[in-house]
Design an enzyme around this catalytic site. Structure first.
Site, short mmCIF file in Angstrom:
data_model
loop_
_atom_site.label_atom_id
_atom_site.label_comp_id
_atom_site.label_asym_id
_atom_site.label_seq_id
_atom_site.Cartn_x
_atom_site.Cartn_y
_atom_site.Cartn_z
N LYS A 178 72.50 -34.68 -15.10
CA LYS A 178 73.36 -34.66 -13.91
C LYS A 178 74.51 -35.63 -14.18
CE LYS A 178 74.85 -35.96 -9.73
NZ LYS A 178 76.21 -36.30 -10.12
N GLU A 253 69.92 -48.50 -16.10
CA GLU A 253 71.04 -49.27 -16.65
C GLU A 253 72.01 -49.45 -15.49
OE1 GLU A 253 71.29 -50.64 -19.52
OE2 GLU A 253 69.70 -49.66 -20.65
N LEU A 254 72.05 -50.64 -14.91
CA LEU A 254 72.75 -50.81 -13.63
C LEU A 254 73.98 -51.72 -13.76
CD1 LEU A 254 69.49 -51.07 -11.49
CD2 LEU A 254 70.79 -49.03 -12.12
N CYS A 287 80.44 -51.63 -17.38
CA CYS A 287 79.36 -52.47 -16.83
C CYS A 287 79.28 -53.81 -17.55
CB CYS A 287 78.05 -51.73 -16.94
SG CYS A 287 77.73 -51.16 -18.62
N GLU A 384 80.44 -57.17 -8.44
CA GLU A 384 81.03 -56.57 -9.64
C GLU A 384 82.45 -56.11 -9.32
OE1 GLU A 384 79.05 -52.88 -10.75
OE2 GLU A 384 79.38 -53.30 -12.87
P1 NAP Z 1 76.96 -44.51 -9.06
O1 NAP Z 1 77.78 -44.27 -7.87
O2 NAP Z 1 75.68 -45.24 -8.91
O3 NAP Z 1 76.70 -43.07 -9.71
C1 NAP Z 1 76.01 -42.91 -10.92
C2 NAP Z 1 75.42 -41.52 -10.97
O4 NAP Z 1 74.42 -41.40 -9.96
C3 NAP Z 1 76.43 -40.41 -10.70
O5 NAP Z 1 76.10 -39.28 -11.48
C4 NAP Z 1 76.20 -40.12 -9.23
O6 NAP Z 1 76.60 -38.84 -8.84
C5 NAP Z 1 74.70 -40.27 -9.17
N1 NAP Z 1 74.16 -40.47 -7.83
C6 NAP Z 1 74.77 -40.96 -6.73
N2 NAP Z 1 73.92 -40.97 -5.69
C7 NAP Z 1 72.75 -40.48 -6.14
C8 NAP Z 1 71.49 -40.23 -5.55
N3 NAP Z 1 71.24 -40.50 -4.27
N4 NAP Z 1 70.50 -39.71 -6.32
C9 NAP Z 1 70.71 -39.43 -7.61
N5 NAP Z 1 71.90 -39.63 -8.23
C10 NAP Z 1 72.90 -40.15 -7.50
O7 NAP Z 1 77.77 -45.27 -10.20
P2 NAP Z 1 79.22 -44.95 -10.76
O8 NAP Z 1 80.20 -45.38 -9.76
O9 NAP Z 1 79.28 -43.56 -11.29
O10 NAP Z 1 79.26 -45.91 -12.04
C11 NAP Z 1 79.63 -47.23 -11.96
C12 NAP Z 1 78.42 -48.14 -11.95
O11 NAP Z 1 77.62 -47.86 -13.10
C13 NAP Z 1 78.80 -49.61 -12.08
O12 NAP Z 1 77.99 -50.37 -11.21
C14 NAP Z 1 78.48 -49.93 -13.53
O13 NAP Z 1 78.21 -51.28 -13.77
C15 NAP Z 1 77.29 -49.08 -13.76
N6 NAP Z 1 77.11 -48.84 -15.19
C16 NAP Z 1 76.08 -49.45 -15.84
C17 NAP Z 1 75.92 -49.27 -17.20
C18 NAP Z 1 74.80 -49.92 -17.95
O14 NAP Z 1 74.54 -49.49 -19.07
N7 NAP Z 1 74.12 -50.90 -17.40
C19 NAP Z 1 76.81 -48.47 -17.92
C20 NAP Z 1 77.86 -47.86 -17.22
C21 NAP Z 1 78.00 -48.05 -15.86
P3 NAP Z 1 78.03 -38.59 -8.14
O15 NAP Z 1 79.04 -38.92 -9.16
O16 NAP Z 1 77.97 -37.15 -7.81
O17 NAP Z 1 78.09 -39.50 -6.95
#
Ligand code: NAP
Length: 481
Positions: A178, A253-254, A287, A384
């Protein structure tokens, strides 16, 4: 370089490219121009159920392939990615915005993870355990966990998937992917490539659409044995809670809030160059991006002057422009968040050294920004930033810097610049972070474990540890020998 031949405007379920049941679609826009570059299906729970059923049905035969056959498929996938490097990078820049050079780096890194896990597949061995009593043979063997759901973010739509698909496919698992709604094309094209190189139907399924509906089905469906998620801590926590209902394995991975500490004895130029890469890569939307710069009093003025000079000179432009160093942000909400962080900091006494607002290019471009006089009361001390804003804090001694660096719920990446080897080892011991870069910021590679401590996550991606989460260990005792 054209990328249109790599666009897939359908979902891959059980080897077929299909629309959403209700025919609904989502526009995919280029953040540099606002132009709609594709329309992808807006799928929901029913389509997800079918994708999970397909992955479940495909699992026994795929897990039963010989190791040589699986490794060969992985090697072909690696080659297919490298053969399409330029097109995949252009596609990534078009949907995500990052400069082309960064996209090429990301796609190359993705291919590297696939190759790494193809090699690791050969090392998923078990053990023969000395038996405490005679007449018995005790063994452990390792087996693929089953159906894996991989949920990925928009900031690294290719490499975050590679770190999940690589070990899952190498271990013998089948997968539902997804991708993030803002950047689904880099995920869909993985479906195309896996199909092209010969992965059997149903082994890789890719679904775009409602996160709530797709996610809801994934967390509750008994046929999914593992969820691997990269994204925000907020959504990660929700998935952890929901996945408890069916006791799934989870890897998380958050978010991060990386400190970057510059000591008086640092090599100034190296520290400035490191800070620029660690802060402004992908417009600050990674991240492991630096969130807080702590600079020791003796070097503070020199550091901030040189840092601001180089930050001011960064070329802000669409990612496909020659020499672009910072592309657009992902959406308007991201720009507004930068403005809020800056307003909060200025109200609490920070000063703008360079930048400070939206870029004159308009659209989703933001000025690379340096703020001086940052303090713990400012919001970015705990939150963040995820954008091109660099707050600089002043500190006097090592203990103070370590205390401040650790004073967060996050624990993903930390960086420090010092010429003292003794201090480097003290930092290694005391910094509560899963990844530590001393005098270096480009520290990620397939060979090393990537993963956070505290609320930054659970589990490791990459290294020999990266395949562990996709394997179940079975213990067998043969008696009466
Ligand atoms: P996000 O809003 O948490 O979304 C991540 C993924 O989860 C997207 O595919 C999103 O889909 C999906 N999602 C959202 N709500 C969900 C739910 N209720 N159930 C299942 N899946 C759901 O994060 P983002 O804005 O895309 O990415 C930025 C974040 O990722 C930052 O906090 C960053 O630090 C973190 N990150 C961490 C790492 C690491 O390796 N630790 C690497 C990269 C990024 P939709 O797009 O359709 O909403």
């Amino acid at each position: 370089m054209s990328y249109t031949h790599l666009i897939r405007e359908a979902n891959l379920i059980d080897g077929a490219w299909v629309a959403a049941d209700l025919g609904r679609t989502i526009d995919v826009t280029n953040p540099a121009t606002g132009e709609v570059i594709a329309r992808v299906p807006n799928a929901g729970a029913a389509e997800t159920r079918r994708a999970i059923a397909a992955a479940y049905a495909a699992f026994p035969a795929y897990a039963g392939l010989s190791l040589n056959e699986r490794v060969l498929l992985m090697r072909r996938l690696h080659q297919a990615i490298m053969d399409n490097l330029d097109g995949l990078a252009a596609l990534l820049t078009a949907e995500q915005g990052k400069p082309l050079a960064e996209s090429k780096g990301e796609v190359t890194s993705s291919a590297g993870y696939v190759l790494w896990f193809a090699e690791e597949a050969r090392r998923t061995d078990g053990a023969v355990i000395p038996s405490p009593v005679s007449g018995r043979r005790l063994m452990t063997t390792r087996h693929p966990v089953g159906v894996v759901a991989a949920i990925t973010p928009w900031n690294f739509p290719s490499s975050m998937l590679a770190r999940k698909l690589g070990p899952a496919l190498a271990a013998g698992c089948t997968v539902i992917v997804k991708p993030a709604t803002a950047t689904p094309l880099s995920g869909l094209v993985w479906g195309h490539l896996t199909e092209q190189v010969g992965f059997p139907k149903g082994v890789v399924n890719v679904l775009t659409g409602s996160a709530r509906e797709i996610g809801g089905e994934i967390v509750s469906n008994h046929q999914v044995r593992k969820i691997t998620f990269t994204g925000s801590t907020e959504i990660g926590k929700q998935i952890l809670r929901d996945a408890a209902g069916t006791v799934k394995r989870v890897s998380m991975e958050l978010g991060g809030n990386a400190p970057f500490i510059v000591f008086d004895d640092a090599d100034l130029e190296r520290a400035v160059d490191g800070a620029i890469v660690a802060k402004f890569r992908n417009a600050g939307q990674t991240c492991i991006c630096t969130n807080r710069l702590y600079v020791q009093s003796g070097i503070y003025d020199r550091f901030i002057a040189r840092f601001a000079e180089k930050v001011t000179a960064l070329k802000v432009a669409p990612g496909d422009t020659t020499g672009a160093e910072q592309g657009p942000m992902i959406d308007t909400a991201a720009l507004e968040k930068m403005e809020d962080f800056i307003a909060d900091a200025l109200a609490k006494g920070a000063q703008v050294i360079t930048g400070g607002g939206r870029h004159q290019r308009g659209g989703l471009f933001f000025q690379p920004t340096v703020l001086g006089g940052a303090t713990p009361e400012m919001r970015f001390s705990t939150e963040e930033i995820f954008g091109p804003v660099a707050p600089v804090y002043r500190f006097d001694d090592e203990d103070e810097a370590i205390r401040a660096a650790n004073d967060t719920e996050y624990g993903l990446a930390a960086y420090a610049y010092t010429q003292s080897l003794a201090r480097a080892f003290r930092l290694q011991d005391k910094l509560e972070y899963g990844l530590i870069g001393i005098n270096e910021v480009m520290i990620v590679a397939p060979e090393v474990p990537f993963g956070g401590m505290k609320e930054s996550g659970l589990g490791k991606e990459g290294s020999w540890q990266g395949i562990d989460d996709y394997l179940e260990t079975k213990y067998t005792c043969i008696g009466g020998l």
